[in-house]
Design a protein around this motif. Sequence first.
Motif, short mmCIF file in Angstrom:
data_model
loop_
_atom_site.label_atom_id
_atom_site.label_comp_id
_atom_site.label_asym_id
_atom_site.label_seq_id
_atom_site.Cartn_x
_atom_site.Cartn_y
_atom_site.Cartn_z
N PRO A 197 0.83 -1.21 0.00
CA PRO A 197 0.00 0.00 0.00
C PRO A 197 0.85 1.25 0.00
CG PRO A 197 -0.04 -1.06 2.16
CD PRO A 197 0.64 -2.01 1.22
N VAL A 198 0.31 2.32 -0.52
CA VAL A 198 1.05 3.57 -0.67
C VAL A 198 1.63 4.06 0.65
CG1 VAL A 198 0.74 6.04 -1.14
CG2 VAL A 198 -0.11 4.36 -2.76
N ASN A 199 0.90 3.88 1.75
CA ASN A 199 1.38 4.42 3.03
C ASN A 199 2.62 3.71 3.56
OD1 ASN A 199 0.14 2.01 3.76
ND2 ASN A 199 -0.86 2.85 5.56
N LYS A 200 3.04 2.61 2.91
CA LYS A 200 4.28 1.93 3.31
C LYS A 200 5.50 2.54 2.61
CE LYS A 200 2.68 -1.45 5.93
NZ LYS A 200 2.78 -2.85 5.50
N MET A 201 5.28 3.42 1.67
CA MET A 201 6.38 3.97 0.90
C MET A 201 7.09 5.07 1.68
SD MET A 201 6.39 5.24 -3.07
CE MET A 201 6.15 7.00 -2.98
N PHE A 202 8.41 5.08 1.63
CA PHE A 202 9.20 6.09 2.32
C PHE A 202 8.83 7.48 1.80
CE2 PHE A 202 13.21 8.66 2.23
CZ PHE A 202 13.23 8.94 3.59
N GLY A 203 8.60 8.41 2.73
CA GLY A 203 8.28 9.77 2.36
C GLY A 203 6.80 10.04 2.20
N VAL A 204 5.97 9.03 2.45
CA VAL A 204 4.51 9.18 2.30
C VAL A 204 3.83 9.04 3.66
CG1 VAL A 204 2.42 8.27 1.25
CG2 VAL A 204 4.54 8.36 -0.08
N GLY A 205 3.23 10.12 4.13
CA GLY A 205 2.48 10.09 5.39
C GLY A 205 0.99 9.98 5.12
N SER A 206 0.21 10.19 6.16
CA SER A 206 -1.24 10.02 6.05
C SER A 206 -1.85 11.03 5.07
CB SER A 206 -1.90 10.16 7.42
OG SER A 206 -1.58 11.42 8.01
N ARG A 207 -1.35 12.26 5.10
CA ARG A 207 -1.91 13.28 4.21
C ARG A 207 -1.60 12.97 2.74
NH1 ARG A 207 -1.02 19.43 5.95
NH2 ARG A 207 -2.10 18.55 7.75
#
Length: 408
Positions: free
Chosen positions: A172-182
């Motif tokens: 999922p996208v939220n596991k990618m480095f540099g990606v937070g909840s927003r």
Amino acid sequence: MSFYASVEKADHPGCKNKPVAVAGSVERRSGIILAACPIAKSYGVTTAERLGEALNKCPDLVVMRPRMQHYIDVSLMITKIYEEFTDLVEVFSIDEQFLDVTGSVPFFGDPVTIAKSIQQKVLSQTGVWVRVGISSNKILAKIATDIWAKKNESGIFTLPKTEVEAFLWPQPVNKMFGVGSRMTAHFARLGMTTIGDIARTPLPRLKDKFRARFGKQSDIHAEVMWRTANGLDDSPVTPGTFNAAPKSVGHMMTLPRDYTESIEVDTILLELTEEVCRDCRRKGYMGRVVSVSCMCSPYETPTGFSRQMKMPDPTNNTNAVYEAVKILFYRYWDKMPVRRVGVTLSNLVDDEGYQLTLFEDQVKSRALDKVTDKIKDRYGSAAIVRASSLTTAGQAADRSMKIGGHYR
């Protein structure tokens, strides 16, 4: 972050099988969670949540007061161990370092063997169990650590570049480095829910999507996201990264209560200015641009500002910078209760040469600053303070016992 909790568990063997967290104010059972061990996280305890909420989830949570200087010391010990295996060690944060072991393989074995040797040596000397992500570049090594090595039993995971599509893209996208909840929410609105959705999108198309959502200046952000999703990173492991010349020097303070009176605010502005200027003098810089930021209550719908101005000449003199700080603050403050304030000096130049003026004895001011700095360096930051810092508004004594806002 679980590093702080790992250090505490290493220092308190009796807590080995207990849920442990490091939090801001243990005595008052308030503040936020700075770090939680894996056992605590299994109860749903998360970093940055309020201590009260964490205790509701896990009543048996062992809460420990942060010891920032100790964590820094342990981190430096671990870095020294890494440097026994390679001279290419780049400190990324207090609990993360990049190692290039390409030249070490003939001496210490393959990367997995080196990782195991490092784990055992760090464990025996510090009591901390480190996790290791292995890959062909820094971004993939970090991803391997964050997504897999931190969760498997061995604490080691290898993510070859050839396996990015198979392993990374389904995440999922939220596991990618540099990606937070927003940012996760933004990607969801763009129809991207997995890392592969980003990676498979042609870069020009992703830039178009970002421009439509974030504006014309978002091309670089789009490319960073696309490269991360595809596991692309050309940056070398660079020792001494933190020794590079700073672009700015700043300090920020979250206040223990609402400050509503100008005289209270002035005290905090002066203390912050003194810290910033002292740091600049220690590092040998003067600043030409001063910035002031402020956040006002209530937290639910805060107001605030962040503004900067150019001073006539570069300086690191506390009084000179303080006058500029006050001008900026009172120009933009809406009189709402103040909860957080920050002061920064930027556009730095070497402080060897300075501009003399007709209206101020620069030589005397610099000599006075040098004397007070020496007293503080020898006896502590609170050894000599302004009279205003002894009022109820002053925070200098409390901050002198902290590093990064947390107790030493």
